[in-house]
Scaffold this motif. Sequence first.
Motif, PDB file in Angstrom:
ATOM      1  N   ARG A   1       0.780  -1.263   0.080  1.00 42.15           N
ATOM      2  CA  ARG A   1       0.074  -0.011   0.146  1.00 42.15           C
ATOM      3  C   ARG A   1       0.885   1.385  -0.021  1.00 42.15           C
ATOM      4  N   LEU A   2       1.877   1.458   0.668  1.00 43.42           N
ATOM      5  CA  LEU A   2       2.647   2.474   0.557  1.00 43.42           C
ATOM      6  C   LEU A   2       3.380   2.822  -0.600  1.00 43.42           C
ATOM      7  N   PHE A   3       3.708   1.648  -1.279  1.00 43.26           N
ATOM      8  CA  PHE A   3       4.378   1.909  -2.729  1.00 43.26           C
ATOM      9  C   PHE A   3       3.259   2.598  -3.539  1.00 43.26           C
ATOM     10  N   SER A   4       2.070   2.238  -3.340  1.00 43.06           N
ATOM     11  CA  SER A   4       0.872   2.587  -4.026  1.00 43.06           C
ATOM     12  C   SER A   4       0.705   4.000  -3.726  1.00 43.06           C
ATOM     13  N   LEU A   5       0.815   4.288  -2.320  1.00 43.06           N
ATOM     14  CA  LEU A   5       0.303   5.913  -1.877  1.00 43.06           C
ATOM     15  C   LEU A   5       1.469   6.657  -2.383  1.00 43.06           C
ATOM     16  N   LYS A   6       2.773   6.144  -2.528  1.00 44.31           N
ATOM     17  CA  LYS A   6       4.002   7.063  -2.897  1.00 44.31           C
ATOM     18  C   LYS A   6       3.683   7.267  -4.311  1.00 44.31           C
ATOM     19  N   LYS A   7       3.207   6.492  -4.994  1.00 44.22           N
ATOM     20  CA  LYS A   7       3.050   6.496  -6.591  1.00 44.22           C
ATOM     21  C   LYS A   7       1.863   7.460  -7.078  1.00 44.22           C
TER      22      LYS A   7
ATOM     23  N   ILE B   1       0.317  10.701  -2.361  1.00 43.49           N
ATOM     24  CA  ILE B   1      -0.211  10.914  -1.201  1.00 43.49           C
ATOM     25  C   ILE B   1       0.639  10.933  -0.069  1.00 43.49           C
ATOM     26  N   ILE B   2       1.918  10.390  -0.101  1.00 37.68           N
ATOM     27  CA  ILE B   2       2.812  10.496   0.900  1.00 37.68           C
ATOM     28  C   ILE B   2       4.078  10.839   0.165  1.00 37.68           C
ATOM     29  N   LYS B   3       4.944  11.374   0.742  1.00 40.72           N
ATOM     30  CA  LYS B   3       6.118  11.881   0.285  1.00 40.72           C
ATOM     31  C   LYS B   3       7.294  10.810  -0.064  1.00 40.72           C
ATOM     32  N   ASP B   4       7.498   9.855   1.148  1.00 41.49           N
ATOM     33  CA  ASP B   4       8.329   8.675   0.958  1.00 41.49           C
ATOM     34  C   ASP B   4       8.262   7.900   2.108  1.00 41.49           C
ATOM     35  N   TYR B   5       8.998   6.770   2.000  1.00 40.30           N
ATOM     36  CA  TYR B   5       8.970   5.881   3.182  1.00 40.30           C
ATOM     37  C   TYR B   5      10.187   5.043   3.282  1.00 40.30           C
ATOM     38  N   ILE B   6      10.633   4.444   4.479  1.00 40.41           N
ATOM     39  CA  ILE B   6      11.816   3.672   4.624  1.00 40.41           C
ATOM     40  C   ILE B   6      11.642   2.743   5.453  1.00 40.41           C
ATOM     41  N   TYR B   7      11.704   1.393   4.967  1.00 39.97           N
ATOM     42  CA  TYR B   7      11.677   0.155   5.606  1.00 39.97           C
ATOM     43  C   TYR B   7      12.720  -0.050   7.024  1.00 39.97           C
ATOM     44  N   GLY B   8      12.166  -0.547   8.204  1.00 43.15           N
ATOM     45  CA  GLY B   8      13.156  -0.602   9.457  1.00 43.15           C
ATOM     46  C   GLY B   8      14.227  -0.930   8.890  1.00 43.15           C
ATOM     47  N   GLU B   9      14.384  -2.375   8.230  1.00 45.93           N
ATOM     48  CA  GLU B   9      15.888  -2.812   7.944  1.00 45.93           C
ATOM     49  C   GLU B   9      16.569  -1.885   7.056  1.00 45.93           C
ATOM     50  N   ASP B  10      16.083  -0.768   6.364  1.00 42.81           N
ATOM     51  CA  ASP B  10      17.003   0.169   5.703  1.00 42.81           C
ATOM     52  C   ASP B  10      17.186   1.378   6.456  1.00 42.81           C
TER      53      ASP B  10
ATOM     54  N   MET C   1       8.890  -2.582  11.237  1.00 39.32           N
ATOM     55  CA  MET C   1       8.254  -0.974  11.253  1.00 39.32           C
ATOM     56  C   MET C   1       8.610  -0.492   9.966  1.00 39.32           C
ATOM     57  N   THR C   2       8.014   0.469   9.908  1.00 41.39           N
ATOM     58  CA  THR C   2       8.375   1.492   8.509  1.00 41.39           C
ATOM     59  C   THR C   2       8.029   3.112   8.853  1.00 41.39           C
ATOM     60  N   ILE C   3       8.971   3.752   8.522  1.00 42.39           N
ATOM     61  CA  ILE C   3       8.762   5.173   8.724  1.00 42.39           C
ATOM     62  C   ILE C   3       8.292   5.693   7.422  1.00 42.39           C
ATOM     63  N   VAL C   4       7.147   6.532   7.451  1.00 39.90           N
ATOM     64  CA  VAL C   4       6.517   7.058   6.407  1.00 39.90           C
ATOM     65  C   VAL C   4       6.757   8.740   6.475  1.00 39.90           C
ATOM     66  N   ILE C   5       7.101   9.295   5.616  1.00 39.00           N
ATOM     67  CA  ILE C   5       7.302  10.894   5.528  1.00 39.00           C
ATOM     68  C   ILE C   5       6.083  11.372   4.843  1.00 39.00           C
ATOM     69  N   ILE C   6       5.236  12.217   5.655  1.00 34.79           N
ATOM     70  CA  ILE C   6       4.060  13.041   5.039  1.00 34.79           C
ATOM     71  C   ILE C   6       4.178  13.978   3.861  1.00 34.79           C
ATOM     72  N   LYS C   7       3.389  14.097   3.031  1.00 37.99           N
ATOM     73  CA  LYS C   7       3.547  15.040   2.138  1.00 37.99           C
ATOM     74  C   LYS C   7       3.172  16.387   2.744  1.00 37.99           C
TER      75      LYS C   7
END
Length: 116
Positions: free
Chosen positions: A61-67, A70-79, A110-116
């Motif tokens: 879903r985050l991939f879709s929201l970024k595309k 709707i969101i600016k970006d995200y980073i997975y916890g392992e990254d 966990m994943t961190i999402v950057i809001i637009k």
Amino acid sequence: MESDLIVVNLKDSMPPVDIALCNMELEIELAKISGVKAIKFIHGYGSSGTGGAICKAVRERLFSLKKQKIIKDYIYGEDFYLENPKCFKIVTFLTSAETEEDLNRGNAGMTIVIIK
């Protein structure tokens, strides 16, 4: 001072995947309204070692929201480690990220999402 990064536990009370996704999208909209810069979503990683249902669905879903912008970006916890240029950029953008407990821990739950 308010934090520019809030934490939301999507797996709390073990909801079905569709409810977890609805909760995630609601939290993103609320963050936009309130001016929060980022959300740390705790989604777990599943006991199988290959990622649980909520984790997989959140990532899709985050991939879709970024595309959809709707969101600016995200980073997975392992990254989420400082040697990663994407993480370094996020840490310089978020004042509270450099003290985030999962920084440099490789937490795939966990994943961190950057809001637009």
